[in-house]
Write an enzyme that holds these catalytic residues in place. Structure first.
Site, PDB file in Angstrom:
ATOM      1  N   GLY A   1      93.129 -78.293   1.661  1.00 25.16           N
ATOM      2  CA  GLY A   1      94.236 -79.235   1.782  1.00 25.16           C
ATOM      3  C   GLY A   1      95.515 -78.566   2.253  1.00 25.16           C
ATOM      4  O   GLY A   1      95.510 -77.403   2.708  1.00 25.16           O
TER       5      GLY A   1
ATOM      6  N   ASP B   1      81.354 -81.068  -4.582  1.00 24.47           N
ATOM      7  CA  ASP B   1      82.032 -82.273  -5.045  1.00 24.47           C
ATOM      8  C   ASP B   1      82.375 -82.069  -6.524  1.00 24.47           C
ATOM      9  O   ASP B   1      81.484 -82.036  -7.373  1.00 24.47           O
ATOM     10  CB  ASP B   1      81.098 -83.478  -4.862  1.00 24.47           C
ATOM     11  CG  ASP B   1      81.746 -84.783  -5.301  1.00 24.47           C
ATOM     12  OD1 ASP B   1      82.842 -84.743  -5.907  1.00 24.47           O
ATOM     13  OD2 ASP B   1      81.146 -85.843  -5.044  1.00 24.47           O
TER      14      ASP B   1
ATOM     15  N   THR C   1     102.409 -82.754 -10.448  1.00 24.23           N
ATOM     16  CA  THR C   1     103.392 -83.375  -9.551  1.00 24.23           C
ATOM     17  C   THR C   1     104.683 -83.804 -10.242  1.00 24.23           C
ATOM     18  O   THR C   1     104.677 -84.099 -11.446  1.00 24.23           O
ATOM     19  CB  THR C   1     102.736 -84.607  -8.876  1.00 24.23           C
ATOM     20  OG1 THR C   1     103.688 -85.289  -8.083  1.00 24.23           O
ATOM     21  CG2 THR C   1     102.192 -85.590  -9.898  1.00 24.23           C
ATOM     22  N   ASP C   2     105.753 -83.893  -9.459  1.00 25.45           N
ATOM     23  CA  ASP C   2     107.037 -84.425  -9.946  1.00 25.45           C
ATOM     24  C   ASP C   2     107.016 -85.949 -10.003  1.00 25.45           C
ATOM     25  O   ASP C   2     107.989 -86.572 -10.409  1.00 25.45           O
ATOM     26  CB  ASP C   2     108.177 -83.964  -9.016  1.00 25.45           C
ATOM     27  CG  ASP C   2     108.015 -84.472  -7.586  1.00 25.45           C
ATOM     28  OD1 ASP C   2     106.959 -85.068  -7.263  1.00 25.45           O
ATOM     29  OD2 ASP C   2     108.929 -84.275  -6.773  1.00 25.45           O
TER      30      ASP C   2
ATOM     31  N   TYR D   1      98.703 -93.475  -9.602  1.00 26.23           N
ATOM     32  CA  TYR D   1      98.648 -92.061  -9.190  1.00 26.23           C
ATOM     33  C   TYR D   1      99.217 -91.182 -10.310  1.00 26.23           C
ATOM     34  O   TYR D   1      98.599 -90.202 -10.727  1.00 26.23           O
ATOM     35  CB  TYR D   1      99.434 -91.853  -7.885  1.00 26.23           C
ATOM     36  CG  TYR D   1      99.560 -90.400  -7.484  1.00 26.23           C
ATOM     37  CD1 TYR D   1      98.446 -89.673  -7.066  1.00 26.23           C
ATOM     38  CD2 TYR D   1     100.798 -89.742  -7.524  1.00 26.23           C
ATOM     39  CE1 TYR D   1      98.557 -88.327  -6.719  1.00 26.23           C
ATOM     40  CE2 TYR D   1     100.916 -88.407  -7.172  1.00 26.23           C
ATOM     41  CZ  TYR D   1      99.796 -87.708  -6.769  1.00 26.23           C
ATOM     42  OH  TYR D   1      99.905 -86.378  -6.429  1.00 26.23           O
TER      43      TYR D   1
ATOM     44  N   LYS E   1      97.247 -88.404 -12.533  1.00 20.63           N
ATOM     45  CA  LYS E   1      97.677 -86.988 -12.517  1.00 20.63           C
ATOM     46  C   LYS E   1      97.995 -86.522 -13.939  1.00 20.63           C
ATOM     47  O   LYS E   1      97.694 -85.386 -14.307  1.00 20.63           O
ATOM     48  CB  LYS E   1      98.914 -86.797 -11.619  1.00 20.63           C
ATOM     49  CG  LYS E   1      98.635 -86.858 -10.133  1.00 20.63           C
ATOM     50  CD  LYS E   1      97.676 -85.790  -9.634  1.00 20.63           C
ATOM     51  CE  LYS E   1      98.270 -84.395  -9.665  1.00 20.63           C
ATOM     52  NZ  LYS E   1      97.360 -83.382  -9.060  1.00 20.63           N
TER      53      LYS E   1
HETATM   54  N1  LIG Z   1     101.302 -83.060  -0.779  1.00 21.92           N
HETATM   55  C1  LIG Z   1     102.446 -83.178  -1.459  1.00 21.92           C
HETATM   56  O1  LIG Z   1     103.511 -83.407  -0.863  1.00 21.92           O
HETATM   57  C2  LIG Z   1     102.458 -82.963  -2.966  1.00 21.92           C
HETATM   58  C3  LIG Z   1     103.629 -83.287  -3.670  1.00 21.92           C
HETATM   59  C4  LIG Z   1     103.659 -83.075  -5.052  1.00 21.92           C
HETATM   60  C5  LIG Z   1     102.552 -82.535  -5.705  1.00 21.92           C
HETATM   61  N2  LIG Z   1     101.425 -82.243  -4.987  1.00 21.92           N
HETATM   62  C6  LIG Z   1     100.264 -81.669  -5.721  1.00 21.92           C
HETATM   63  O2  LIG Z   1      99.885 -80.451  -5.077  1.00 21.92           O
HETATM   64  C7  LIG Z   1      98.469 -80.266  -5.173  1.00 21.92           C
HETATM   65  C8  LIG Z   1      97.899 -79.964  -3.797  1.00 21.92           C
HETATM   66  O3  LIG Z   1      98.144 -81.060  -2.939  1.00 21.92           O
HETATM   67  P1  LIG Z   1      97.763 -81.048  -1.384  1.00 21.92           P
HETATM   68  O4  LIG Z   1      98.681 -82.025  -0.738  1.00 21.92           O
HETATM   69  O5  LIG Z   1      97.681 -79.657  -0.887  1.00 21.92           O
HETATM   70  O6  LIG Z   1      96.290 -81.665  -1.411  1.00 21.92           O
HETATM   71  P2  LIG Z   1      95.512 -82.355  -0.201  1.00 21.92           P
HETATM   72  O7  LIG Z   1      96.024 -81.870   1.101  1.00 21.92           O
HETATM   73  O8  LIG Z   1      95.506 -83.837  -0.442  1.00 21.92           O
HETATM   74  O9  LIG Z   1      94.025 -81.790  -0.382  1.00 21.92           O
HETATM   75  C9  LIG Z   1      93.125 -82.326  -1.302  1.00 21.92           C
HETATM   76  C10 LIG Z   1      92.004 -81.345  -1.497  1.00 21.92           C
HETATM   77  O10 LIG Z   1      91.079 -81.862  -2.453  1.00 21.92           O
HETATM   78  C11 LIG Z   1      89.762 -81.746  -1.920  1.00 21.92           C
HETATM   79  N3  LIG Z   1      88.959 -82.814  -2.545  1.00 21.92           N
HETATM   80  C12 LIG Z   1      89.192 -84.140  -2.497  1.00 21.92           C
HETATM   81  N4  LIG Z   1      88.247 -84.770  -3.227  1.00 21.92           N
HETATM   82  C13 LIG Z   1      87.431 -83.832  -3.734  1.00 21.92           C
HETATM   83  C14 LIG Z   1      86.266 -83.862  -4.554  1.00 21.92           C
HETATM   84  N5  LIG Z   1      85.740 -84.993  -5.001  1.00 21.92           N
HETATM   85  N6  LIG Z   1      85.670 -82.697  -4.868  1.00 21.92           N
HETATM   86  C15 LIG Z   1      86.169 -81.541  -4.404  1.00 21.92           C
HETATM   87  N7  LIG Z   1      87.267 -81.435  -3.642  1.00 21.92           N
HETATM   88  C16 LIG Z   1      87.888 -82.576  -3.302  1.00 21.92           C
HETATM   89  C17 LIG Z   1      89.922 -81.870  -0.428  1.00 21.92           C
HETATM   90  O11 LIG Z   1      88.779 -81.314   0.231  1.00 21.92           O
HETATM   91  P3  LIG Z   1      88.411 -81.590   1.818  1.00 21.92           P
HETATM   92  O12 LIG Z   1      89.727 -81.625   2.561  1.00 21.92           O
HETATM   93  O13 LIG Z   1      87.576 -80.391   2.191  1.00 21.92           O
HETATM   94  O14 LIG Z   1      87.669 -82.858   1.889  1.00 21.92           O
HETATM   95  C18 LIG Z   1      91.196 -81.037  -0.232  1.00 21.92           C
HETATM   96  O15 LIG Z   1      90.887 -79.663  -0.234  1.00 21.92           O
HETATM   97  C19 LIG Z   1      97.933 -81.543  -5.834  1.00 21.92           C
HETATM   98  O16 LIG Z   1      97.762 -81.305  -7.206  1.00 21.92           O
HETATM   99  C20 LIG Z   1      99.042 -82.559  -5.651  1.00 21.92           C
HETATM  100  O17 LIG Z   1      99.058 -83.533  -6.693  1.00 21.92           O
HETATM  101  C21 LIG Z   1     101.346 -82.462  -3.646  1.00 21.92           C
END
Ligand SMILES: NC(=O)c1ccc[n+]([C@@H]2O[C@H](COP(=O)([O-])OP(=O)(O)OC[C@H]3O[C@@H](n4cnc5c(N)ncnc54)[C@H](OP(=O)(O)O)[C@@H]3O)[C@@H](O)[C@H]2O)c1
Length: 284
Positions: free
Chosen positions: A11, A42, A108-109, A129, A133
């Site tokens: 991700g 998974d 998350t915030d 969501y 979380k």
């Molecule tokens: N993005 C933001 O702006 C943001 C803001 C605040 C907090 N966060 C937190 O930061 C963390 C990382 O976020 P991110 O944005 O980097 O995540 P992301 O880009 O949405 O990536 C999600 C990841 O989860 C994997 N995944 C999804 N379903 C799955 C399953 N059933 N089994 C195994 N793997 C699975 C995906 O794999 P594939 O891609 O290989 O399918 C991908 O590697 C999270 O905890 C999120 O809540 C994110």
């Protein structure tokens, strides 16, 4: 050197965190679901999680797996639970069963909605969501020594098909696509580079509990967007100010997501950067 598995490494954050941990000398196994990774599994499937943990035998698990599409979570609470809480439950079960690894769980915030910087105790659940979380945090905290980091972040994505918040703003400024900049939404993100370094420090420590991990002060999403435009000398004529309540979205959004990260600063003896400095100094 730690043997670390980063789950959800394919991700957005994983694209920066994994190379950072490698560069700091750790052995890193990158996990993904559908994208190419060192290991694919998974994590909603408990047996698959146990098999993965048996083969990697990590000292530390950093869990990034989530479904961050807030409206999709609202439409399908079961999916929200399966994608956000169940992977953490299964990882915790595998660690408790026999692995004994340290668990670093990223949250998350989105769990806050108050105008002043929020300490860790001041949770407000506004949507599915956030609920899923929070459930993931409670699952992770069953593991003795686990640490939960509540974060938000920005920066240039290295992950194909996945844009960060700042990437989307930059794309819109460059193309002149009209957009509304929310004056009412307050947040305190870190750049993915700073966040990755802080996660490295956390992984190497034994500190447990729940911590906010954001920039020292924050700002509105509008001010963030305009600072970014200034930094990159982009025209901002396509943007107009507005309120998050002006747009009709499935899930109600929190607006007061500023984090008070002083507990983190004290526990890890670090000074977190101000958001303005992060925008000026980081890769965007
Ligand atoms: N993005 C933001 O702006 C943001 C803001 C605040 C907090 N966060 C937190 O930061 C963390 C990382 O976020 P991110 O944005 O980097 O995540 P992301 O880009 O949405 O990536 C999600 C990841 O989860 C994997 N995944 C999804 N379903 C799955 C399953 N059933 N089994 C195994 N793997 C699975 C995906 O794999 P594939 O891609 O290989 O399918 C991908 O590697 C999270 O905890 C999120 O809540 C994110």
């Amino acid at each position: 050197m730690l043997n670390i598995i980063v789950t959800g490494a394919t991700g957005l954050l994983g694209g920066i965190l994994v190379p950072h941990l490698h560069a700091k000398g750790h052995k890193v196994t990158a996990h993904g679901l559908t994208k190419k990774a060192d290991v694919n599994a998974d994590l909603t499937d408990r047996e698959a999680v146990f098999t993965m943990m048996d083969s990697v035998r990590p000292d530390c698990v950093i869990n990034l797996v989530n479904l961050s599409n807030v409206d999709r979570c609202e439409e399908d609470p079961d999916l929200a639970y399966r994608m956000n809480a169940l992977p953490a439950e299964n990882l915790a079960a595998a660690i408790l069963d026999h692995h004994g690894a340290r668990l670093v769980h990223i949250s998350t915030d989105h769990l806050y909605d108050n105008p002043a910087p929020n300490p860790e105790e001041r949770i407000v659940i506004r949507n599915t969501y956030a609920l899923s979380k929070h459930a993931s945090e409670l699952a992770a905290l069953r593991v003795p020594g686990a640490i939960v980091l509540r974060v938000n972040f920005f920066g240039k994505s290295r992950t194909t098909g996945r844009l960060s918040f700042s990437d989307s703003l930059i794309e819109n400024f460059r193309s002149g696509k009209p957009m509304t900049l929310f004056t009412d939404v307050l947040f305190s993100p870190l750049s993915m580079t700073t966040l990755s370094e802080m996660i490295r420090i956390v992984a190497e420590s034994g500190t447990a509990g729940v911590f906010n991990l954001g920039s020292r002060n924050g700002m509105s999403k509008r001010d963030f967007a305009l600072s970014l435009a200034r930094r990159l000398n982009l025209q901002n004529g396509s943007a107009r100010d507005g309120l998050s309540t002006d747009v009709n979205l499935k899930a109600r959004r929190p607006v007061g997501m500023l984090m008070d990260s002083s507990r983190f600063e004290r526990a890890f003896n670090v000074t977190l950067p101000a958001l303005e400095d992060e925008i000026m100094n980081s890769k965007v």
